[in-house]
Design a protein around this motif. Structure first.
Motif, short mmCIF file in Angstrom:
data_model
loop_
_atom_site.label_atom_id
_atom_site.label_comp_id
_atom_site.label_asym_id
_atom_site.label_seq_id
_atom_site.Cartn_x
_atom_site.Cartn_y
_atom_site.Cartn_z
N VAL A 7 37.06 -28.43 142.07
CA VAL A 7 37.19 -28.04 140.66
C VAL A 7 35.87 -27.46 140.16
O VAL A 7 35.84 -26.51 139.39
N ARG A 8 34.79 -28.02 140.65
CA ARG A 8 33.45 -27.55 140.27
C ARG A 8 33.08 -26.27 141.01
O ARG A 8 32.10 -25.61 140.68
N GLY A 9 33.84 -25.90 142.05
CA GLY A 9 33.55 -24.70 142.82
C GLY A 9 32.60 -24.92 143.97
O GLY A 9 32.00 -23.98 144.47
N GLU A 10 32.47 -26.17 144.41
CA GLU A 10 31.59 -26.45 145.54
C GLU A 10 32.23 -25.96 146.83
O GLU A 10 33.44 -26.07 147.02
N VAL A 11 31.40 -25.40 147.71
CA VAL A 11 31.85 -24.96 149.02
C VAL A 11 30.91 -25.52 150.08
O VAL A 11 29.77 -25.88 149.78
N ARG A 12 31.39 -25.60 151.29
CA ARG A 12 30.60 -26.07 152.41
C ARG A 12 30.36 -24.87 153.32
O ARG A 12 31.28 -24.11 153.62
N ALA A 13 29.13 -24.71 153.77
CA ALA A 13 28.79 -23.62 154.68
C ALA A 13 27.83 -24.14 155.74
O ALA A 13 27.02 -25.02 155.47
N THR A 14 27.94 -23.58 156.94
CA THR A 14 27.01 -23.91 158.00
C THR A 14 25.90 -22.87 157.99
O THR A 14 26.16 -21.67 158.13
N ALA A 75 13.18 -25.08 151.76
CA ALA A 75 12.80 -24.81 153.15
C ALA A 75 13.51 -23.60 153.72
O ALA A 75 13.38 -23.31 154.92
N LEU A 76 14.21 -22.85 152.91
CA LEU A 76 15.04 -21.75 153.39
C LEU A 76 14.24 -20.68 154.15
O LEU A 76 14.71 -20.16 155.15
N ALA A 77 13.05 -20.39 153.71
CA ALA A 77 12.25 -19.35 154.37
C ALA A 77 11.94 -19.69 155.82
O ALA A 77 11.75 -18.80 156.65
N GLN A 78 11.89 -20.98 156.13
CA GLN A 78 11.59 -21.40 157.50
C GLN A 78 12.84 -21.75 158.30
O GLN A 78 12.75 -22.02 159.49
N ALA A 79 14.00 -21.74 157.67
CA ALA A 79 15.25 -22.14 158.34
C ALA A 79 15.77 -21.00 159.22
O ALA A 79 15.63 -19.83 158.88
N PRO A 80 16.39 -21.36 160.35
CA PRO A 80 16.94 -20.34 161.25
C PRO A 80 18.31 -19.84 160.80
O PRO A 80 19.31 -19.94 161.52
N MET A 82 20.96 -17.03 159.94
CA MET A 82 21.27 -15.64 160.27
C MET A 82 21.75 -14.91 159.01
O MET A 82 22.44 -15.52 158.17
N PRO A 83 21.41 -13.63 158.86
CA PRO A 83 21.83 -12.88 157.67
C PRO A 83 23.35 -12.91 157.44
O PRO A 83 23.79 -13.05 156.31
N ALA A 84 24.12 -12.79 158.50
CA ALA A 84 25.59 -12.78 158.35
C ALA A 84 26.10 -14.10 157.80
O ALA A 84 26.99 -14.11 156.95
N GLU A 85 25.55 -15.23 158.28
CA GLU A 85 26.02 -16.52 157.77
C GLU A 85 25.56 -16.72 156.33
O GLU A 85 26.28 -17.31 155.53
N ALA A 86 24.39 -16.23 155.98
CA ALA A 86 23.91 -16.32 154.60
C ALA A 86 24.82 -15.51 153.67
O ALA A 86 25.23 -16.00 152.61
N ALA A 87 25.15 -14.29 154.08
CA ALA A 87 26.01 -13.43 153.26
C ALA A 87 27.39 -14.04 153.11
O ALA A 87 27.97 -14.03 152.00
N ALA A 88 27.93 -14.61 154.19
CA ALA A 88 29.26 -15.23 154.12
C ALA A 88 29.24 -16.44 153.19
O ALA A 88 30.18 -16.65 152.42
N ALA A 89 28.18 -17.23 153.24
CA ALA A 89 28.07 -18.42 152.39
C ALA A 89 28.00 -18.02 150.92
O ALA A 89 28.65 -18.63 150.06
N VAL A 90 27.22 -16.99 150.62
CA VAL A 90 27.10 -16.51 149.24
C VAL A 90 28.46 -16.01 148.75
O VAL A 90 28.89 -16.34 147.64
N ALA A 91 29.15 -15.21 149.57
CA ALA A 91 30.46 -14.70 149.18
C ALA A 91 31.44 -15.83 148.93
O ALA A 91 32.20 -15.81 147.96
N GLN A 92 31.41 -16.84 149.79
CA GLN A 92 32.29 -17.99 149.65
C GLN A 92 32.03 -18.73 148.33
O GLN A 92 32.96 -19.12 147.63
#
Length: 99
Positions: A7-14, A75-80, A82-92
């Motif tokens: 309801v709050r719009g929370e999503v889970r992403a790897t 810690a995001l700047a140091q996290a491994p 990938m751009p595609a997973e970041a973009a997918a998570a944002v879209a989700q």
């Protein structure tokens, strides 16, 4: 990770092999607008259509903070991540907020 509040719009992403919670809260939206230097939904939508890697990082960090993942956001700047997973998570996260 405990259950998500759909309801709050929370999503889970790897991201970088770790499961994270993201949420487009009002605070996250304000942070994104401020960090990207835009005012209003129309300007933000235009900017989101052509994100740079730095912009993607800003948006992802704000969504992580919105989901209660402040340490991961910091810690995001140091996290491994990938751009595609970041973009997918944002879209989700944006899709969940619009639902």
């Amino acid at each position: 990770m405990s259950g998500l509040n759909g309801v709050r719009g929370e999503v889970r992403a790897t991201l970088g092999g770790a499961e994270r919670r993201l949420c487009l809260t009002l605070g996250a939206l304000a942070e994104i607008e401020t960090e990207l230097g835009v005012a209003g939904v129309e300007a933000l939508a235009a900017r989101l259509r052509a994100l740079s890697a730095a912009d993607l990082s800003v948006v992802l960090a704000a969504l992580l903070r919105g989901g209660g993942e402040g340490e991961a956001a910091d810690a995001l700047a140091q996290a491994p991540v990938m751009p595609a997973e970041a973009a997918a998570a944002v879209a989700q996260a944006f899709a969940a907020a619009a639902a």
